[in-house]
Design an enzyme around this catalytic site. Structure first.
Site, short mmCIF file in Angstrom:
data_model
loop_
_atom_site.label_atom_id
_atom_site.label_comp_id
_atom_site.label_asym_id
_atom_site.label_seq_id
_atom_site.Cartn_x
_atom_site.Cartn_y
_atom_site.Cartn_z
N PRO A 120 0.80 -1.14 -0.19
CA PRO A 120 -0.15 0.05 0.06
C PRO A 120 0.68 1.28 -0.04
O PRO A 120 0.54 2.29 -0.67
CB PRO A 120 -0.89 -0.19 1.28
CG PRO A 120 -1.14 -1.66 1.52
CD PRO A 120 0.28 -2.26 1.06
N GLY A 149 -6.66 3.46 1.40
CA GLY A 149 -5.80 2.38 1.09
C GLY A 149 -4.25 3.03 1.03
O GLY A 149 -3.66 3.24 2.11
N CYS A 150 -4.05 3.09 -0.17
CA CYS A 150 -2.75 3.46 -0.48
C CYS A 150 -2.32 4.86 -0.09
O CYS A 150 -1.11 5.28 0.37
CB CYS A 150 -2.18 3.15 -2.13
SG CYS A 150 -2.43 1.44 -2.27
N VAL A 151 -3.26 5.89 -0.40
CA VAL A 151 -3.01 7.31 0.15
C VAL A 151 -2.85 7.24 1.76
O VAL A 151 -1.86 8.02 2.28
CB VAL A 151 -4.00 8.11 -0.11
CG1 VAL A 151 -3.95 9.47 0.36
CG2 VAL A 151 -4.29 8.23 -1.74
N SER A 154 0.58 5.59 2.62
CA SER A 154 1.79 6.58 2.06
C SER A 154 1.87 8.04 3.10
O SER A 154 2.82 8.24 3.35
CB SER A 154 1.40 7.02 0.77
OG SER A 154 1.30 5.95 -0.13
#
Length: 211
Positions: A120, A149-151, A154
């Site tokens: 992710p 998720g990935c935001v 990060s």
């Protein structure tokens, strides 16, 4: 979000990180899988892409580095670990799949770095943190998919690596508004400043970067 929730968080969370002097823009996983109706990951997030592209144009005009991420797995997902096992839809990102292509309007420029990841966070298992540090970056601006998720992953890693972090609300998207709004709220409370597209473009336009 409700007034009760805002009041509950008041005094404990919600401080401001502020903007840095040397930013980089990161576009996280804007790939065809989220835009193609036949994809299991389809999310109908065209507005988020449009916003991210406007922010990207402002960043390029200001001389700010732009970094894009995508996801590619070895056929069979042997490099995807438990994440690939947990989320069957990630098969859309196996090498050679059309779902991993850039969507309309998003073609990386020659001077834009593309980082490929399997997990992710844009930071996990990639050279992103060291690349930003080597360039003297103190601020990351996040746009991308998906918000929950990935935001989010990060965002947490960005602040953990010591970067001031801004998340552009309109430049992020999710498959349902509930996790989208909940994660914007929580990131703003704990890890980043969630800002409007207008605010980030104003910031970028006023930058005076060294030649």
């Amino acid at each position: 979000m409700s007034d009760a929730l805002t009041q509950n968080y008041a005094g404990a969370f919600g401080g401001k990180a502020g903007f840095g002097k040397s930013p980089a823009l990161i576009l996280i996983d804007f790939v065809e899988a989220y835009f193609a109706p036949e994809s299991p990951l389809y999310a109908g997030v065209e507005d988020a892409l449009d916003s991210a592209l406007r922010v990207r144009a402002a960043a390029r005009a200001a001389g700010v580095p732009v970094i894009l991420t995508n996801v590619i797995y070895h056929p069979g997902g042997i490099d995807g670990g438990r994440f690939f096992e947990k989320v069957p839809a990630l098969r859309a990102f196996e090498a050679g799949s059309a779902m991993g292509a850039w969507p309309r309007g998003l073609v990386p420029h020659a001077d834009e770095l593309v980082l490929t990841k399997q997990y992710p966070s844009a930071f996990f298992g990639t050279s992103l943190a060291s690349t930003l540090t080597a360039r003297g970056i103190d601020q990351v601006i996040l746009t991308g998919l998906s918000t929950s998720g990935c935001v989010r992953a990060s965002c947490v890693d960005a602040v953990s690596h010591g970067f001031r972090t801004a998340v552009v609300a309109e430049g992020c998207g999710d498959r349902h508004p509930a996790p989208h709004e909940a994660n914007l709220f929580d990131m703003n409370a704990k890890y980043a400043d969630v800002v409007s597209e207008e605010a980030i473009i104003t910031y970028l336009s006023a930058l005076e970067l060294p030649a």
